[in-house]
Design a protein around this motif. Structure first.
Motif: not given
Length: 647
Positions: A216-219, A358-361, A393-395, A573-578
């Motif tokens: 999942s993408m985090g906001i 647990k934090l999203t990637n 591994g978190i961005s 976009i980074i989440n899509r690449i992940n």
């Protein structure tokens, strides 16, 4: 009492992160577990035993070590504590909150113990918020939008009346009308309204098709920013062809946070903007909204984010709750929220949440403040946490700010009539936590009138009154606290060699200092004669579109702008690449900067525009990296090809 122990291997922390995130490293992508992080930086056996022996020799019994290995705890009477530390304790009352805490003016430990101890609490008293130095009273972390006159909900208006800040969002433009989904695919009007189709065309983003259950993408959201399903449905209906009404994020509610509203008029412009930008890029992936702190603290006159993001970091890393660094342990009394919050009708009555999620990637954060308004120890301790989560591994992608090289001038900002530093109000005022070297900063670009998505974008710049009440330009500049990181040195050196700014400069970094020393106190004497720093970490790292964004909020179609727009675009976009990497058994990207700076060819270089502020034109967008748009905007196919080629 607690004794924060000096940690080991901190000098190697940057090296560890580089080994995992540099594309040429054989260890690229081999991220650590949280247990490995704790083990790598735990105090040495010598430190633990030396301090334990000292306590035992002083008659202290029942000493225990914390799970994160960072501190020792024990019970002591006042008399025992005073004998141990050769001091005298008193009770101090916080003039703002009325809270009482024991503290001393100074304490003493044996010489051979000093190098093993970072901090002792209760110890030296902290000053109350507003007493830390110049320009700090009532400082608040602003959403990354340009100031506007848009109407607010009743709850938001109450909040704004208390803290004196603006909801940086502007309302419907007379040039635009709600679009049907078919019309919204028209790319000929992207210079008027940026739709999902415009973003996809600008950055060559194909429709998504993967949805890994652990990606999942985090906001991040706060400050009364609630999302609303009705607004999301209107956006999906009018601007997308593949997202069904009823699609919504997952709420992660931290310490009484409230993410969602059933009343459309209470929807937050920031929350809706973030979600409506991210969904068309990441769908069918899911999105997690991280909403923090109870409504009492979100309405707090001192503001939930006077200083930082500690509530979020506590909740995703239990060791951070009591982590000691730079003379500071855990949350700062009178600055950070305190739980349980029993004395307020909207208070969260549970204990502080530590390590419960647990934090999203990937996480996009569209909030921030100014580096000069945050005590050095506080911000450096937090910066270290971004490093530690990067090892896992978190961005982290932060909006770089909307006031160019400074802050908003009062009454929109908190740094005086110019929003800038120094006795003349002309020294550039970098944003925070953007200057931390372990996060990725996203500046803003724009499709200017008469231009198309097939032409290069420019750095965003909207003069005061067109349409915002003050200038909107991409936040950028150089840190006064952090040096240029290794991954950025070549890019910054090239900028100065080929495009040297004409402004007078200085070369000085604020020294490490315990709270509550204000950075300006130690810095500005070294800034004499210059208005920007040549040896500080440069901001931003990258950029994305940040103006004329088509949104639905408060039940109406409107246009929005700010680096608040840019951050969720790049993060999505980074989440899509992940997603693509996980599908073939590879790791998430984690800390992005070493790869981005090693391969700037995967980004669209922006070479037009400036970021005015502090009575200047700011810096210029030029060939290569610049402190306006960084390395440039995303090129999804090039980014995907490179990142998929890495281990």
């Amino acid at each position: 009492m607690r004794i924060g122990l000096a940690q080991s291997n901190l000098d190697y922390a940057d090296k560890y992160l580089t080994e995992l995130s540099h594309p040429a490293s054989p260890n690229y992508g081999k991220h650590w577990t949280s247990e490995q992080v704790i083990d790598a930086f735990k105090p040495s056996h010598e430190t633990i035993e030396t301090v334990r022996d000292w306590l035992a020799d002083s008659g202290i019994r029942g000493v225990v070590q914390s799970d994160n290995k960072a501190w020792l705890a024990f019970h002591a009477t006042v008399k025992q504590a005073e004998l141990l530390l050769h001091t005298e304790y008193h009770e101090y009352e916080d003039r703002h909150t009325g809270g009482v805490m024991p503290a001393c003016e100074q304490y003493h430990v044996p010489k051979h113990i000093k190098k093993h101890i970072d901090y002792i609490t209760p110890g030296i008293k902290l000053l109350a918020p507003g007493d830390e130095g110049p320009n700090t009273a009532n400082t608040s972390l602003a959403k990354r939008h340009s100031p506007s006159s848009k109407a607010h909900s009743a709850a938001q208006t109450k909040k704004l009346n208390q803290v004196g800040s603006a909801e940086h969002f502007y309302g419907p433009s007379p040039k635009t009308k709600p679009m049907q989904a078919s019309a919204a695919q028209n790319l000929s009007t992207c210079d008027v309204a940026i739709t999902p189709a415009c973003i996809a065309a600008l950055y060559h983003i194909p429709p998504g098709h993967l949805a890994h259950p652990n990606n999942s993408m985090g906001i991040f959201e706060a400050e009364l920013q609630f999302w609303d399903q009705a607004d999301l449905n209107s956006f999906f209906t009018n601007f997308t062809t593949n997202i069904h009404n009823g699609t919504h994020p997952i709420d992660r509610l931290i310490d009484g946070g409230v993410a969602e509203t059933n009343y459309t008029f209470e929807a937050g412009g920031e929350a809706m903007l973030d979600l409506e930008l991210a969904y068309p890029i990441v769908h069918p992936q899911t999105i997690v909204v991280w909403n923090v702190d109870d409504l009492n603290y979100q309405l707090w006159a001192n503001d939930t984010y006077t200083w930082g993001f500690n509530t979020l970091l506590d909740a995703v890393d239990g060791s951070y709750c009591n982590y000691t660094a730079f003379g500071e342990t855990g949350n700062a009394p009178g600055i950070d929220p305190t739980y349980p919050d029993l004395n307020a009708p909207l208070g969260y009555n549970g204990t502080l949440q530590c390590g419960v999620y647990k934090l999203t990637n990937v996480i996009s954060l569209s909030y921030g403040g100014q580096e000069a308004d945050v005590p050095i120890a506080y911000q450096k301790r937090q910066c270290n946490e971004y490093l530690k989560l990067g090892l896992q591994g978190i961005s982290f992608l932060f909006a770089s700010g909307d006031a160019g090289v400074g802050n908003y001038p009062s009454p929109y900002g908190d740094d005086g009539a110019t929003g800038c530093l120094g006795p003349q109000g002309d020294i550039f005022n970098p944003t925070w936590p953007n200057t931390c070297p372990y996060i990725t900063n996203v500046g803003a670009t724009k499709v200017y009138p008469g231009k198309t998505v097939y032409e290069p974008e420019s750095a965003v710049y909207d003069p005061a009154g067109h349409p915002y009440s003050t200038n909107f330009s991409s936040g950028g500049g150089f840190s006064n606290v952090y040096p240029i990181p290794e991954y950025q040195k070549s890019a910054v050196a090239t900028f100065f060699a080929d495009h040297n700014p004409t402004y007078p400069s200085y070369s000085a970094l604020a020294a490490n200092a315990p709270n509550p020393v204000h950075p300006n106190v130690t810095l500005l004497s070294g800034a004499t004669g210059g208005i920007y720093n040549r040896i500080g970490r440069g901001v931003p790292d990258v950029a994305a579109n940040g103006d004329n964004i088509a949104t639905y909020s408060n039940g109406a179609f409107s246009l929005s702008g700010g680096t608040s727009s840019s951050a969720p675009i790049f993060a999505a976009i980074i989440n899509r690449i992940n997603e693509e990497r996980l599908a073939v058994g590879k790791s998430t990207l984690g800390f992005l900067n070493p790869t981005l700076y090693a391969h700037p060819e995967i980004l669209n270089d922006i070479t037009n525009g400036t970021n005015p502020g502090c009575g200047t034109l700011g810096f210029s967008a030029v060939k290569g990296w610049d402190p306006v748009t960084g390395l440039g905007t995303p090129n999804y196919p090039k980014m995907l090809k490179l990142f998929m080629s890495l281990p």
